[in-house]
Design a protein around this motif. Structure first.
Motif, mmCIF file in Angstrom:
data_model
loop_
_atom_site.group_PDB
_atom_site.id
_atom_site.type_symbol
_atom_site.label_atom_id
_atom_site.label_comp_id
_atom_site.label_asym_id
_atom_site.label_seq_id
_atom_site.Cartn_x
_atom_site.Cartn_y
_atom_site.Cartn_z
ATOM 1 N N GLN A 220 0.821 -1.210 0.000
ATOM 2 C CA GLN A 220 0.000 0.000 0.000
ATOM 3 C C GLN A 220 0.853 1.256 0.000
ATOM 4 O O GLN A 220 0.553 2.233 -0.685
ATOM 5 C CB GLN A 220 -0.926 -0.015 1.212
ATOM 6 N N GLN A 221 1.940 1.234 0.771
ATOM 7 C CA GLN A 221 2.829 2.393 0.795
ATOM 8 C C GLN A 221 3.475 2.620 -0.566
ATOM 9 O O GLN A 221 3.598 3.760 -1.023
ATOM 10 C CB GLN A 221 3.904 2.191 1.871
ATOM 11 N N ALA A 222 3.893 1.522 -1.215
ATOM 12 C CA ALA A 222 4.482 1.657 -2.553
ATOM 13 C C ALA A 222 3.471 2.222 -3.537
ATOM 14 O O ALA A 222 3.791 3.093 -4.365
ATOM 15 C CB ALA A 222 4.989 0.297 -3.036
ATOM 16 N N GLY A 223 2.230 1.746 -3.461
ATOM 17 C CA GLY A 223 1.186 2.284 -4.349
ATOM 18 C C GLY A 223 0.926 3.755 -4.110
ATOM 19 O O GLY A 223 0.734 4.534 -5.047
ATOM 20 N N ALA A 224 0.925 4.137 -2.800
ATOM 21 C CA ALA A 224 0.709 5.557 -2.490
ATOM 22 C C ALA A 224 1.858 6.418 -3.004
ATOM 23 O O ALA A 224 1.648 7.523 -3.517
ATOM 24 C CB ALA A 224 0.539 5.723 -0.984
ATOM 25 N N ILE A 225 3.104 5.924 -2.885
ATOM 26 C CA ILE A 225 4.256 6.688 -3.371
ATOM 27 C C ILE A 225 4.211 6.844 -4.885
ATOM 28 O O ILE A 225 4.455 7.923 -5.429
ATOM 29 C CB ILE A 225 5.564 5.987 -2.928
ATOM 30 N N ILE A 226 3.857 5.760 -5.568
ATOM 31 C CA ILE A 226 3.774 5.832 -7.033
ATOM 32 C C ILE A 226 2.689 6.805 -7.468
ATOM 33 O O ILE A 226 2.875 7.617 -8.390
ATOM 34 C CB ILE A 226 3.508 4.421 -7.609
ATOM 35 N N ALA A 227 1.537 6.749 -6.782
ATOM 36 C CA ALA A 227 0.452 7.671 -7.137
ATOM 37 C C ALA A 227 0.855 9.120 -6.886
ATOM 38 O O ALA A 227 0.575 10.018 -7.698
ATOM 39 C CB ALA A 227 -0.797 7.323 -6.334
ATOM 40 N N ALA A 228 1.535 9.360 -5.765
ATOM 41 C CA ALA A 228 1.964 10.733 -5.469
ATOM 42 C C ALA A 228 3.002 11.210 -6.473
ATOM 43 O O ALA A 228 2.943 12.366 -6.951
ATOM 44 C CB ALA A 228 2.535 10.791 -4.048
ATOM 45 N N ARG A 229 3.979 10.362 -6.824
ATOM 46 C CA ARG A 229 4.987 10.746 -7.806
ATOM 47 C C ARG A 229 4.373 11.015 -9.169
ATOM 48 O O ARG A 229 4.773 11.947 -9.877
ATOM 49 C CB ARG A 229 6.032 9.632 -7.909
ATOM 50 N N THR A 230 3.408 10.199 -9.539
ATOM 51 C CA THR A 230 2.732 10.411 -10.823
ATOM 52 C C THR A 230 2.044 11.773 -10.862
ATOM 53 O O THR A 230 2.126 12.510 -11.855
ATOM 54 C CB THR A 230 1.708 9.293 -11.062
ATOM 55 N N ARG A 231 1.400 12.107 -9.755
ATOM 56 C CA ARG A 231 0.722 13.410 -9.671
ATOM 57 C C ARG A 231 1.731 14.553 -9.732
ATOM 58 O O ARG A 231 1.497 15.568 -10.387
ATOM 59 C CB ARG A 231 -0.073 13.460 -8.365
ATOM 60 N N ILE A 232 2.863 14.392 -9.043
ATOM 61 C CA ILE A 232 3.880 15.447 -9.039
ATOM 62 C C ILE A 232 4.462 15.641 -10.432
ATOM 63 O O ILE A 232 4.649 16.778 -10.904
ATOM 64 C CB ILE A 232 4.993 15.096 -8.022
ATOM 65 N N VAL A 233 4.754 14.545 -11.109
ATOM 66 C CA VAL A 233 5.331 14.641 -12.458
ATOM 67 C C VAL A 233 4.350 15.288 -13.425
ATOM 68 O O VAL A 233 4.725 16.135 -14.250
ATOM 69 C CB VAL A 233 5.763 13.246 -12.946
ATOM 70 N N GLU A 234 3.100 14.893 -13.348
ATOM 71 C CA GLU A 234 2.093 15.513 -14.231
ATOM 72 C C GLU A 234 2.015 17.017 -13.997
ATOM 73 O O GLU A 234 1.964 17.816 -14.937
ATOM 74 C CB GLU A 234 0.730 14.866 -13.974
ATOM 75 N N GLY A 235 2.019 17.438 -12.726
ATOM 76 C CA GLY A 235 1.981 18.866 -12.435
ATOM 77 C C GLY A 235 3.237 19.578 -12.879
ATOM 78 O O GLY A 235 3.179 20.711 -13.404
ATOM 79 N N ALA A 236 4.413 18.939 -12.688
ATOM 80 C CA ALA A 236 5.667 19.573 -13.089
ATOM 81 C C ALA A 236 5.738 19.763 -14.601
ATOM 82 O O ALA A 236 6.160 20.821 -15.085
ATOM 83 C CB ALA A 236 6.836 18.715 -12.602
ATOM 84 N N VAL A 237 5.315 18.749 -15.343
ATOM 85 C CA VAL A 237 5.322 18.867 -16.804
ATOM 86 C C VAL A 237 4.402 19.994 -17.264
ATOM 87 O O VAL A 237 4.732 20.781 -18.162
ATOM 88 C CB VAL A 237 4.930 17.521 -17.443
ATOM 89 N N SER A 238 3.243 20.091 -16.652
ATOM 90 C CA SER A 238 2.305 21.164 -17.014
ATOM 91 C C SER A 238 2.896 22.536 -16.705
ATOM 92 O O SER A 238 2.774 23.483 -17.504
ATOM 93 C CB SER A 238 0.988 20.987 -16.265
ATOM 94 N N MET A 239 3.575 22.674 -15.578
ATOM 95 C CA MET A 239 4.173 23.958 -15.207
ATOM 96 C C MET A 239 5.326 24.324 -16.125
ATOM 97 O O MET A 239 5.486 25.483 -16.528
ATOM 98 C CB MET A 239 4.648 23.897 -13.750
ATOM 99 N N VAL A 240 6.165 23.352 -16.516
ATOM 100 C CA VAL A 240 7.269 23.614 -17.450
ATOM 101 C C VAL A 240 6.721 24.037 -18.806
ATOM 102 O O VAL A 240 7.215 24.988 -19.443
ATOM 103 C CB VAL A 240 8.169 22.375 -17.571
ATOM 104 N N GLU A 241 5.706 23.327 -19.256
ATOM 105 C CA GLU A 241 5.091 23.677 -20.543
ATOM 106 C C GLU A 241 4.520 25.083 -20.510
ATOM 107 O O GLU A 241 4.683 25.866 -21.454
ATOM 108 C CB GLU A 241 4.004 22.653 -20.869
#
Length: 287
Positions: A220-241
């Motif tokens: 569960q912790q691994a799933g939560a970390i992956i979900a959080a990282r995915t959200r962070i990357v999506e937001g970072a890409v949008s901000m860079v763009e």
């Protein structure tokens, strides 16, 4: 076997009349003893025995209670009139509570749909609605409710996974309302023949079995970390763009492909880093 109503006599007026009759019988018996009249004595004894026998016809019915009457093994009817009542003394009386009751099952160890061992418990709210079925269709309706509820809980738990691994898939942990509705229907189907209705059934305890709890926690912790990282990357890409688009629209700086790539890399490092970044400022050269 279905419940049917039976009439009864109000107990208080009947007992008052019986007391008056017993007083008259006692007076008749005393008069026979005084006058040495065998007929009076015999009549007094007979009436006394009859009146004593009539006392066995009294029974008490409390609020939200039913009295199931039978005559020599044959069901006669059910009386739900409150208070002191009187019926044929040959009737046998069995009391059934019609109040709403609940019980909490023990912690059952079962395997979910994925085969993972879990511990599960439930709270069941139930009520007797047909006293005849409760008494005559099953041997012990309270024990029947407990055993069948736990059997329904086991069957329901094996139909769903513990966790929701796919979107739109019902799981025990994430869909409490759907699980409660399914559990209620499952228990009601098993208890219908006992004259019992289920008001509500909800899971009160849900956990992985101790032998796999630690492994599932890490999962569960691994799933939560992956979900959080995915959200962070999506937001970072949008901000860079957005940053690149605004720089180009306002003509602040003209970046070639190499500097554009460098800027994108630096921004992603800043936005996706777990800790605050410390930039190195180029102050120029002394030469």
């Amino acid at each position: 076997m279905k419940e049917q109503s039976v009439s009864s006599i109000p107990g208080i007026p009947f007992v008052l009349g019986l007391l008056v009759a017993m007083a008259g019988t006692a007076a008749l018996f005393i008069l026979g003893l005084r006058d040495q009249d065998g007929l009076f004595i015999a009549t007094g004894v007979a009436l006394g025995v009859l009146e004593f026998f009539l006392l066995f016809g009294f029974y008490m019915v409390e609020p939200n209670q039913a009295a199931v009457l039978s005559l020599f093994g044959k069901y006669v009817g059910t009386c739900k009139d409150q208070g002191l009542r009187w019926n044929n003394p040959f009737f046998s009386v069995k009391k059934v509570s019609l109040r709403v009751r609940n019980f909490e099952s023990g912690k059952l160890k079962v395997n979910d749909l994925d085969g993972s061992p879990i511990e599960i418990g439930a709270v069941v709210v139930w009520q007797v609605v047909d006293s005849a079925e409760a008494i005559y269709n099953v041997d012990d309706y309270e024990s029947f409710v407990h055993i069948q509820s736990e059997a329904a809980l086991r069957a329901m738990a094996t139909s769903y996974p513990y966790d929701q691994h796919e979107d739109g898939k019902i799981s025990l942990r994430s869909h409490a309302a759907e699980i409660a509705r399914h559990l209620t229907e499952e228990i009601q189907e098993r208890l219908a023949q006992a004259g019992v209705t289920v008001g509500e059934a909800r899971i009160s305890h849900l956990a992985y079995a101790p032998e796999i709890a630690q492994a599932m926690l890490q999962r569960q912790q691994a799933g939560a970390i992956i979900a959080a990282r995915t959200r962070i990357v999506e937001g970072a890409v949008s901000m860079v763009e957005m940053a690149l688009e605004q720089l180009a629209a306002r003509k602040v700086v003209d970046l070639d492909a190499e500097r554009r790539a460098t800027m994108v890399s630096n921004l992603l490092v800043v936005l996706c880093s777990e800790r605050g970044t410390q930039p190195v400022v180029n102050a120029g050269s002394i030469y």
